[in-house]
Design a protein around this motif. Sequence first.
Motif, PDB file in Angstrom:
ATOM      1  N   THR A 203       0.828  -1.204   0.000  1.00  0.00           N
ATOM      2  CA  THR A 203       0.000   0.000   0.000  1.00  0.00           C
ATOM      3  C   THR A 203       0.864   1.255   0.000  1.00  0.00           C
ATOM      4  O   THR A 203       2.033   1.227   0.400  1.00  0.00           O
ATOM      5  CB  THR A 203      -0.919   0.060   1.237  1.00  0.00           C
ATOM      6  N   ARG A 204       0.272   2.356  -0.434  1.00  0.00           N
ATOM      7  CA  ARG A 204       0.960   3.646  -0.415  1.00  0.00           C
ATOM      8  C   ARG A 204       1.334   4.030   1.013  1.00  0.00           C
ATOM      9  O   ARG A 204       2.413   4.579   1.261  1.00  0.00           O
ATOM     10  CB  ARG A 204       0.049   4.712  -1.036  1.00  0.00           C
ATOM     11  N   GLU A 205       0.468   3.710   1.963  1.00  0.00           N
ATOM     12  CA  GLU A 205       0.734   4.049   3.361  1.00  0.00           C
ATOM     13  C   GLU A 205       1.961   3.312   3.884  1.00  0.00           C
ATOM     14  O   GLU A 205       2.783   3.886   4.615  1.00  0.00           O
ATOM     15  CB  GLU A 205      -0.488   3.712   4.218  1.00  0.00           C
ATOM     16  N   GLN A 206       2.107   2.046   3.510  1.00  0.00           N
ATOM     17  CA  GLN A 206       3.284   1.291   3.930  1.00  0.00           C
ATOM     18  C   GLN A 206       4.555   1.849   3.295  1.00  0.00           C
ATOM     19  O   GLN A 206       5.593   1.957   3.952  1.00  0.00           O
ATOM     20  CB  GLN A 206       3.106  -0.185   3.578  1.00  0.00           C
TER      21      GLN A 206
ATOM     22  N   GLN B 131       5.069   4.926   2.361  1.00  0.00           N
ATOM     23  CA  GLN B 131       5.375   6.189   3.040  1.00  0.00           C
ATOM     24  C   GLN B 131       5.970   5.933   4.418  1.00  0.00           C
ATOM     25  O   GLN B 131       6.914   6.622   4.826  1.00  0.00           O
ATOM     26  CB  GLN B 131       4.105   7.032   3.161  1.00  0.00           C
ATOM     27  N   ARG B 132       5.437   4.955   5.137  1.00  0.00           N
ATOM     28  CA  ARG B 132       5.957   4.630   6.469  1.00  0.00           C
ATOM     29  C   ARG B 132       7.416   4.223   6.401  1.00  0.00           C
ATOM     30  O   ARG B 132       8.265   4.761   7.116  1.00  0.00           O
ATOM     31  CB  ARG B 132       5.122   3.505   7.093  1.00  0.00           C
TER      32      ARG B 132
END
Length: 238
Positions: free
Chosen positions: A194-197, A199-200
């Motif tokens: 995912t994009r969130e992962q 970014q993290r």
Amino acid sequence: MPYIVAGGNGLERLEDEIKTLAENGATAIELGIPFSDPVADGPIIQKAALEAFKHNVTFQKIIEKLQVIHSPVPIVLMGYANSFFHYGLEKLLVDLEKTDVKGLIIPDVPYEHRELILPKLAQTDIALIQLVTLTSTKERMQKLVEVGEGFIYAVTVNGTTGIGQTYRDSLNEHLAFITQMSSIPVLAGFGVSTREQVQRFNEFCDGTIVGSKLVASLAEEGVEATGRLVAELTGKNE
């Protein structure tokens, strides 16, 4: 850095897959060599390897394909020791001279056996990528980072690749520790989807590797849709 299985959808599609990934934000591409017993890989990548075999894909045919196509970004070959030694390392390195391959990932060749490969790479511009796992001690991490070339592959889970992984709370600290030690880029991989992962992990290291999510997309949605997915993951369209 996307990971895809070479020939998972037939070798005739490989050039289009590589170019589409690069156009949508990939800075390098990890190209998996199909293998019958991929101990580090989960069911999605295993399935893609079986599909490649159905298309009569071999390591030799993959290299022959790479000799006649151009990748806009560096290619890193990921495969298991049996494949490389069966092909013949000396022959492989000669065959790779006119390709865009700049790195090798061989997860079942541990640090202690790196001398089986490193001397043969000495006169090439191809790096042997080191993997650092969550079970590595700090002392071992230091050794792996010291001999690292190209980039350090920081494995984010204990187990095999695949979508839907649960990451431990201390992972951010683990990635930051490796990055602080390393003079070359550190990329986090296994389970990133995912994009969130992305970014993290990019907050604590230099990049991320996305595999199973893209392998499934190429098989189910096609090349163009997978290109849009890469653009979403990289934030290219933001």
